[in-house]
Every structure is written in structure tokens, then in C-alpha cells.
Scaffold this motif. Structure first.
Motif, mmCIF file in Angstrom:
data_model
loop_
_atom_site.group_PDB
_atom_site.id
_atom_site.type_symbol
_atom_site.label_atom_id
_atom_site.label_comp_id
_atom_site.label_asym_id
_atom_site.label_seq_id
_atom_site.Cartn_x
_atom_site.Cartn_y
_atom_site.Cartn_z
ATOM 1 N N ASP A 146 9.696 -9.839 -51.179
ATOM 2 C CA ASP A 146 8.869 -8.563 -51.374
ATOM 3 C C ASP A 146 8.293 -8.693 -52.579
ATOM 4 N N GLU A 179 5.531 -1.127 -49.566
ATOM 5 C CA GLU A 179 5.183 -2.158 -48.851
ATOM 6 C C GLU A 179 6.200 -3.171 -48.789
ATOM 7 N N THR A 201 3.840 -7.083 -42.637
ATOM 8 C CA THR A 201 4.398 -6.012 -43.717
ATOM 9 C C THR A 201 4.434 -4.751 -43.101
#
Length: 348
Positions: A146, A179, A201
Motif C-alpha cells: 500500500d 487508495e 486498487t
């Protein structure tokens, strides 16, 4: 070779044919793994006979006889880890990823069928959270985290997962607020061919698919028509049958929430995505093309399995069992895995 090809073609036709009767539908043959308290989100299908699964409680299992028996082959001391992805080259060599913040994100490799493992990467950045990994071949692979400092972080290996390095992020587009990737099926980072890789995503205003044609050095981003705008929504899994044609599935993983647009497709390497005309009826977390087919694929999720025979335009439900991930092999060995120790192989 001609005979083998004919056998595969006949088997594929049987799997994808519109059934005349319910008992002729392609069905999952559930295998007895010997565990019922493990959720398997990591799956690596090698053949109809050999497959690896990885999941909660540091669990890694391997079969070499089509699922009749399973060996418990976890890395030592991994009982507190959550394995969410595993990539296998054959019955002896595999690379497994555990997920989580900081040092919970680790990579292990085995060369002897899981008898011994080597820890080849341990994340020391508390801001990073690794979700998925993929391999282009037996040597070159990537893992993704991430966003860190506003960009997705990419790890690279050129020795089969024995060592890893963080790639520079100059070629990575900025992440949207909120995101992230979803460590739901080991399919948020997938590759096709020697250099192309895609990253899925969600969680932000728009679900996106990022594409790199140079093994993760530079990336472009495209919006996907799968709902996002919430930490529980977005693209959960990708599958590419070649560098142009791909499928995306996802939705909202909360069982009480609807997922009305849970699938999309691309024919231009992910530059543009079109929603399915008739998508799966609920959230789906895994997707795989059926081998030797240009149009057939499976999508799986906690509420069922769907089949497309037209390249992702329309989907129909063929099973209502719960699975999180799916993977297929050239000899038509399609496997699925999920909660309560469930592992199954697709049969006619």
C-alpha cells in the motif's frame, strides 16, 4: 502433442458448454484438507495434481495427488502470520507472502517442497503493508505494498525470491487519498509475459488499475468501472490471458452491501475498461482465465462462482459455495480455496 491438445480442447468444451441439465454443470469437487479453522486466500495451482494453499495461522499446505492428501508445510515460527499469497514454480519451489503492518509483511521461499523455508524479506517500515506478489518467470518477480509517502511501493527480485529490493518510485503515479490494494486473493498484482504487470486498487474515490510494461519501473493508471468511494470497495482481483486482454472483479466485500457492478474487462492492456453487460450478482474476490480459451473464465467469492464464455461480457453463476481465490493450469487443473479450510478442484 496433437492428441494432448485434442483432449484439452474436449475437456474445455465440456466445462464451458451451456448445460442441458444441472448435473452436467462444471462443479467444484471439495477436497478434505484436514483443517476447518483456516481461511486460504493464497493459492498456487501447478497442475491438476499439484497445488499449494496458504492462509491464516501461518498455514501452508501442499498436495501432489490431486487433493487426496495434503502435507502441512509451513515456515517454522509462522503461527502468528497471515499468508495471503503464494506463487509456486513446481512441486518443490514456492514463494509465500505474509501480510500486515511493519514486520508482519514477510516473504519466504522453499526449494524442497516446504520441508525448509528461508525468510528472504522482512518489512522494517511501519508505514508499509504488503498485499500481493507475482512472478514473470522463475527468476523475476514483484511484490506490492500500500502507498508509502503517497505512492504504491514495489519490491523486485531477480533471483526467484531469494532476495528483494525496493524499486524507485519516480515512475509511480501518486496515489489517491485512501487508495490501497486488497490482500483478498493474491490477485491484486498480476503479470502476463516477460515484462507486463498490473496492480488493482480500491478504497479511494475511483477504483483503478495501474499498468507497467517494464517490470515495475514506470506505471500508468486507468479508472475501472467498479464502484469504490469506500474502504471496502474497489477492484479486488485481476487476470490477464495475454498482455492485452484482462478481467477485473471486485465490489464491496461486506456481505450486507450490494455489488451491482462487480466485473469489468479490457482489450488494450488496461488503458480502458468496460463494465460487464451482465456482471456477477455479488462481490467477487478472485478471477482466472480457463486455459486454452480466449473467452472463458471463472470468478469466485464468498457467495459463489461465476463463469463467462464471452470474454467477461456476461457471467452466470455455476456454484454457490464460498471461495476467495481461484487459479488454473495449462492441463485444465482449476483450483479454488477459501474459508473453513475449503479447497476444491473443478470437475465436469
Amino acid at each position: 502433442m496433437a492428441l494432448a491438445g485434442a483432449v484439452c480442447a474436449a475437456a474445455l468444451a465440456a466445462l464451458t458448454a451451456v448445460p442441458a441439465q444441472a448435473h452436467q454443470r462444471p462443479q467444484w469437487d471439495v477436497k478434505d484438507t484436514g483443517v476447518s479453522d483456516v481461511r486460504f486466500r493464497g493459492l498456487a495451482a501447478v497442475s491438476r495434481h499439484t497445488a499449494w494453499v496458504a492462509g491464516t495461522g501461518g498455514t501452508v499446505l501442499r498436495t501432489t495427488d490431486g487433493g487426496d492428501t495434503w502435507r502441512d508445510v509451513p515456515p517454522p515460527g509462522a503461527g502468528e502470520l497471515e499468508f495471503r499469497d503464494i506463487e509456486a514454480f513446481d512441486a518443490r519451489r514456492a514463494v509465500a507472502l505474509s501480510i500486515g503492518e511493519g514486520e508482519a509483511s514477510r516473504v519466504y521461499r522453499t526449494d524442497d517442497g516446504g520441508a525448509t523455508w528461508t525468510e528472504s524479506f522482512r518489512n522494517t517500515d511501519a508505514r508499509a503493508f504488503y498485499d500481493c506478489l507475482t512472478f514473470f518467470d522463475r527468476r523475476h518477480g514483484l511484490a506490492m505494498s500500500d502507498p508509502v509517502d503517497g505512492k504504491f511501493r514495489i519490491l523486485s527480485t531477480s533471483d526467484g525470491g531469494r532476495s528483494w529490493k525496493v524499486l524507485p518510485d519516480a515512475g509511480m503515479p501518486a496515489a489517491q487519498p485512501g487508495e490501497a490494494g486488497f490482500a483478498a486473493s493474491g490477485q491484486c498484482l498480476v503479470s502476463a509475459g516477460p515484462r507486463d504487470v498490473w496492480l488493482a486498487t480500491g478504497g479511494a474515490a475511483h477504483a483503478r488499475v495501474l499498468h507497467s510494461a517494464d517490470r515495475g519501473l514506470t506505471w500508468t493508471a486507468a479508472d475501472a468501472p467498479i464502484p469504490a468511494g469506500d474502504p471496502a470497495r474497489g477492484v479486488f482481483a485481476l487476470a490477464f490471458r495475454d498482455r492485452a486482454h484482462g478481467l477485473a472483479v471486485g465490489g464491496d466485500y461486506r456481505p450486507e452491501q450490494a455489488s451491482p457492478r462487480a466485473a469489468a474487462r479490457t482489450a488494450d492492456a488496461g488503458r480502458t475498461w468496460r463494465p460487464a453487460d451482465r456482471p456477477p450478482p455479488a462481490y467477487r474476490s478472485g478471477v482466472a482465465w480457463l486455459p486454452h480459451s480466449r473467452t472463458a473464465a471463472l470468478a469466485v467469492g464468498p457467495a459463489g462462482t461465476d463463469l463467462t464464455t464471452d470474454g467477461g461480457r456476461t457471467w452466470r453463476t455455476v456454484d454457490t459455495g464460498s471461495y476467495d481465490t481461484v487459479d488454473c493450469t495449462p492441463d485444465l487443473g482449476c483450483w479454488a480455496a477459501g474459508e473453513q479450510g475449503r479447497v476444491a478442484r473443478l470437475e465436469r
